[in-house]
Design a protein around this motif. Sequence first.
Motif, PDB file in Angstrom:
ATOM      1  N   CYS A  77     -11.846 -72.129  77.514  1.00 23.10           N
ATOM      2  CA  CYS A  77     -12.526 -71.082  78.297  1.00 23.10           C
ATOM      3  C   CYS A  77     -12.065 -69.684  77.903  1.00 23.10           C
ATOM      4  O   CYS A  77     -12.063 -68.765  78.730  1.00 23.10           O
ATOM      5  CB  CYS A  77     -12.314 -71.291  79.798  1.00 23.10           C
ATOM      6  SG  CYS A  77     -13.055 -72.809  80.415  1.00 23.10           S
ATOM      7  N   GLY A  78     -11.632 -69.519  76.665  1.00 19.61           N
ATOM      8  CA  GLY A  78     -11.245 -68.191  76.191  1.00 19.61           C
ATOM      9  C   GLY A  78      -9.851 -67.772  76.568  1.00 19.61           C
ATOM     10  O   GLY A  78      -9.489 -66.596  76.398  1.00 19.61           O
ATOM     11  N   VAL A  79      -9.019 -68.704  77.036  1.00 21.70           N
ATOM     12  CA  VAL A  79      -7.647 -68.350  77.428  1.00 21.70           C
ATOM     13  C   VAL A  79      -6.858 -67.844  76.228  1.00 21.70           C
ATOM     14  O   VAL A  79      -6.051 -66.905  76.335  1.00 21.70           O
ATOM     15  CB  VAL A  79      -6.944 -69.568  78.068  1.00 21.70           C
ATOM     16  CG1 VAL A  79      -5.447 -69.296  78.242  1.00 21.70           C
ATOM     17  CG2 VAL A  79      -7.572 -69.888  79.414  1.00 21.70           C
ATOM     18  N   SER A  80      -7.075 -68.426  75.052  1.00 24.32           N
ATOM     19  CA  SER A  80      -6.306 -68.035  73.864  1.00 24.32           C
ATOM     20  C   SER A  80      -6.603 -66.601  73.441  1.00 24.32           C
ATOM     21  O   SER A  80      -5.807 -65.993  72.722  1.00 24.32           O
ATOM     22  CB  SER A  80      -6.617 -68.993  72.713  1.00 24.32           C
ATOM     23  OG  SER A  80      -8.007 -69.011  72.419  1.00 24.32           O
ATOM     24  N   ASP A  81      -7.746 -66.061  73.857  1.00 23.98           N
ATOM     25  CA  ASP A  81      -8.081 -64.682  73.501  1.00 23.98           C
ATOM     26  C   ASP A  81      -7.445 -63.662  74.432  1.00 23.98           C
ATOM     27  O   ASP A  81      -7.501 -62.460  74.174  1.00 23.98           O
ATOM     28  CB  ASP A  81      -9.607 -64.494  73.513  1.00 23.98           C
ATOM     29  CG  ASP A  81     -10.283 -65.317  72.429  1.00 23.98           C
ATOM     30  OD1 ASP A  81      -9.618 -65.585  71.414  1.00 23.98           O
ATOM     31  OD2 ASP A  81     -11.468 -65.693  72.609  1.00 23.98           O
ATOM     32  N   ILE A  82      -6.865 -64.123  75.536  1.00 25.81           N
ATOM     33  CA  ILE A  82      -6.226 -63.212  76.487  1.00 25.81           C
ATOM     34  C   ILE A  82      -4.794 -62.963  76.018  1.00 25.81           C
ATOM     35  O   ILE A  82      -4.028 -63.911  75.827  1.00 25.81           O
ATOM     36  CB  ILE A  82      -6.222 -63.812  77.904  1.00 25.81           C
ATOM     37  CG1 ILE A  82      -7.655 -64.123  78.361  1.00 25.81           C
ATOM     38  CG2 ILE A  82      -5.560 -62.851  78.889  1.00 25.81           C
ATOM     39  CD1 ILE A  82      -7.734 -64.810  79.705  1.00 25.81           C
ATOM     40  N   PRO A  83      -4.391 -61.715  75.818  1.00 24.67           N
ATOM     41  CA  PRO A  83      -3.013 -61.454  75.386  1.00 24.67           C
ATOM     42  C   PRO A  83      -2.018 -61.928  76.430  1.00 24.67           C
ATOM     43  O   PRO A  83      -2.312 -61.927  77.631  1.00 24.67           O
ATOM     44  CB  PRO A  83      -2.977 -59.929  75.219  1.00 24.67           C
ATOM     45  CG  PRO A  83      -4.126 -59.408  76.023  1.00 24.67           C
ATOM     46  CD  PRO A  83      -5.170 -60.466  75.996  1.00 24.67           C
ATOM     47  N   PRO A  84      -0.845 -62.370  75.993  1.00 22.52           N
ATOM     48  CA  PRO A  84       0.144 -62.900  76.955  1.00 22.52           C
ATOM     49  C   PRO A  84       0.442 -61.942  78.094  1.00 22.52           C
ATOM     50  O   PRO A  84       0.651 -62.367  79.236  1.00 22.52           O
ATOM     51  CB  PRO A  84       1.383 -63.139  76.076  1.00 22.52           C
ATOM     52  CG  PRO A  84       0.822 -63.353  74.701  1.00 22.52           C
ATOM     53  CD  PRO A  84      -0.383 -62.468  74.599  1.00 22.52           C
ATOM     54  N   GLY A  85       0.435 -60.641  77.792  1.00 21.07           N
ATOM     55  CA  GLY A  85       0.734 -59.690  78.860  1.00 21.07           C
ATOM     56  C   GLY A  85      -0.356 -59.584  79.895  1.00 21.07           C
ATOM     57  O   GLY A  85      -0.114 -59.104  81.016  1.00 21.07           O
TER      58      GLY A  85
END
Length: 283
Positions: A77-85
């Motif tokens: 669901c696009g989690v990998s595109d969200i930066p860790p911060g």
Amino acid sequence: GKSEAPAAADTPAAEAPKKRSRWGAKPAEATDPIQLAVQLGLPLATLQHMSSEQQASLPKLKEKVDQIDLLLRLPDCGVSDIPPGGRSPSPEPIFDRSGAQVNSREARRRQQLINERAELLESLKPKVPQRCWRKLIVPVDKYPGYNFFGAIIGPRGNAQKRMERESGCKIVIRGKGAIKEGCGRHDGKPIGPEDDEPMHVLIEGPDEETVERGQALVEIVLNPYSEDAVAQKEKQMRELAIINGTLKEEDAALVPVANWGNAAAKGALYRPGGAGGAGGSFP
């Protein structure tokens, strides 16, 4: 002599071919409200009741829904595109009976997207205007025997219709004494608990200002011996006599206005079987 090839500097550099998107060419965006409603899965009846602002927002809203649908098709669901911060802290893990984590980052992201999509579509539903209302108790105990119902309704319902027309409100009488024995409600609805309450007047309008206008008109009737109420009853009695054909022009000229006021002040208005030929005049 041999012709020389043009200098490389004089030849425009060949443009590198654009990389073809794996999603294919981007289709032209629809702008027709009906087409957008169909693409969003909205009933056309919903579209017909939308405001002009809601219809104007359809293209942007459709774009947002498409983005959400695209993310929902991705495994994470696009989690990998969200930066860790930018990620929210993970809560204590929760597992179902099969041992799968039900509140993983991907699961929470999926539920968030589903909720966002639902809220976007919910914003397209027709806005139901908030109605205001007021409940006025009819003072039957203070004025026993006075026919408030007849005074509020008037001959053929004319008094009630006039107050509704002048105020912009819906005005109805409910409670004990508002329904004749053996009859149902005037609006056709089944008798409810409110019909066993003391007699009262319900005033409903689109805003407080409108309801206050309706309340002011009804309160004149609920104060039966005020000058305004007596004058109103005089007018209703004459109107009723004209409707019943019992008032002739020569009689009206001979009858002093004060006599109408005296009769009206007694409250003998529209009472079934009452004196003054007003029997059976309920609408």
